[in-house]
Design a protein around this motif. Sequence first.
Motif, PDB file in Angstrom:
ATOM      1  N   GLY A 104      27.606  -9.452 -13.353  1.00 33.64           N
ATOM      2  CA  GLY A 104      26.389  -8.584 -13.487  1.00 33.64           C
ATOM      3  C   GLY A 104      25.048  -9.022 -13.191  1.00 33.64           C
TER       4      GLY A 104
ATOM      5  N   ASP B  32      21.439  -1.669 -10.574  1.00 31.67           N
ATOM      6  CA  ASP B  32      21.858  -3.167 -11.031  1.00 31.67           C
ATOM      7  C   ASP B  32      20.579  -3.775 -11.429  1.00 31.67           C
ATOM      8  OD1 ASP B  32      20.286  -4.527  -8.867  1.00 31.67           O
ATOM      9  OD2 ASP B  32      21.689  -3.850  -7.396  1.00 31.67           O
TER      10      ASP B  32
ATOM     11  N   GLU C 151      31.720  -2.368 -10.301  1.00 33.17           N
ATOM     12  CA  GLU C 151      31.041  -3.593 -10.621  1.00 33.17           C
ATOM     13  C   GLU C 151      31.972  -4.685 -11.390  1.00 33.17           C
ATOM     14  OE1 GLU C 151      28.337  -6.631 -10.258  1.00 33.17           O
ATOM     15  OE2 GLU C 151      28.227  -4.568  -9.295  1.00 33.17           O
TER      16      GLU C 151
ATOM     17  N   TYR D 270      21.188  -0.994 -16.646  1.00 32.06           N
ATOM     18  CA  TYR D 270      20.742  -1.511 -15.587  1.00 32.06           C
ATOM     19  C   TYR D 270      19.352  -0.983 -14.933  1.00 32.06           C
ATOM     20  CZ  TYR D 270      25.601  -2.959 -15.480  1.00 32.06           C
ATOM     21  OH  TYR D 270      26.642  -3.355 -16.213  1.00 32.06           O
TER      22      TYR D 270
ATOM     23  N   ALA E  28      23.090  -9.984  -9.320  1.00 35.22           N
ATOM     24  CA  ALA E  28      21.936  -9.072  -8.668  1.00 35.22           C
ATOM     25  C   ALA E  28      20.607  -9.622  -9.172  1.00 35.22           C
ATOM     26  CB  ALA E  28      22.407  -7.495  -9.077  1.00 35.22           C
TER      27      ALA E  28
END
Length: 283
Positions: free
Chosen positions: A219, A194, A180, A97, A222
């Motif tokens: 995921g 993220d 998450e 991320y 974001a």
Amino acid sequence: MGIPTPTTPQGKEGLAALLAEPGRAVVALDFDGTLSPIVPDPDQARAHPGAVRALSGLAPRVRSVAVVTGRPPGVAVRHGGFAGVPGLEHLVVLGHYGAERWDAVTGEVHAPAVHPGVLTARAELPGFLDRIGAWQGTWLEDKGRAVAVHTRRTEDPDAALDLLKGPLGELAERHGLVLEPGRMVLELRPPGMDKGVALAEYLNEVGAGSVLYAGDDLGDLAAFGAVERLRAEGLPGLLVCSGALDEGGEPTVAELARRADLVVDGPGGVVALLEALADVLSI
């Protein structure tokens, strides 16, 4: 095959900006479920057979191509087959991320220290899952800077996921982490990590004039949110959902599909889109 038409005005504007000024456009993509089909064992995931060819055809024609993934960048590079490919000399992989970064131009990974909460949670999880009666088939994936609990091998993955959400949320909070959710997976990772943060920082770094982002899972919400905020500030963007359909004919992640400007049929559809863009930009 031509470029499919986005269904929203914002998506049409984003696509038009990309085609008008490709030298200022960033094409950013998730890995699992977007460039690589989802498989029961993540260690066996490999990029779609046409993905590298499509990316190498498009990359020289845009400002940048970035892979944004929760995986360690080195794993994504190996499983994607991205290293040493002509045309991908400036590919960037934002792994964990955005906590780690691999640049094709150097072949090096840049990474800070691992969050201490990840280390302690990783050690505690096996016994913790046993104590709370996690379903048979639940298993752990060590991602280095995060740890994931998968349920896709259980008898009822969704029910197993529901069982784990509360206890794992408490465990994550105790160690200063966040929980998450994803597709048949729950991931414990440090706060502030993220895909939205990683993508926005990278777009600012390279001075993007437009962005295309493609993803398939929770995921990726974001990153979708980051593009939506940037669009409100004047940066054109196109949101693509790699939306393989379930048995009922519905996208596997309905929320992502609802917010997308364009839904394509899984990694094969993503590859076809990349190829179509490269073809149009090569004229």
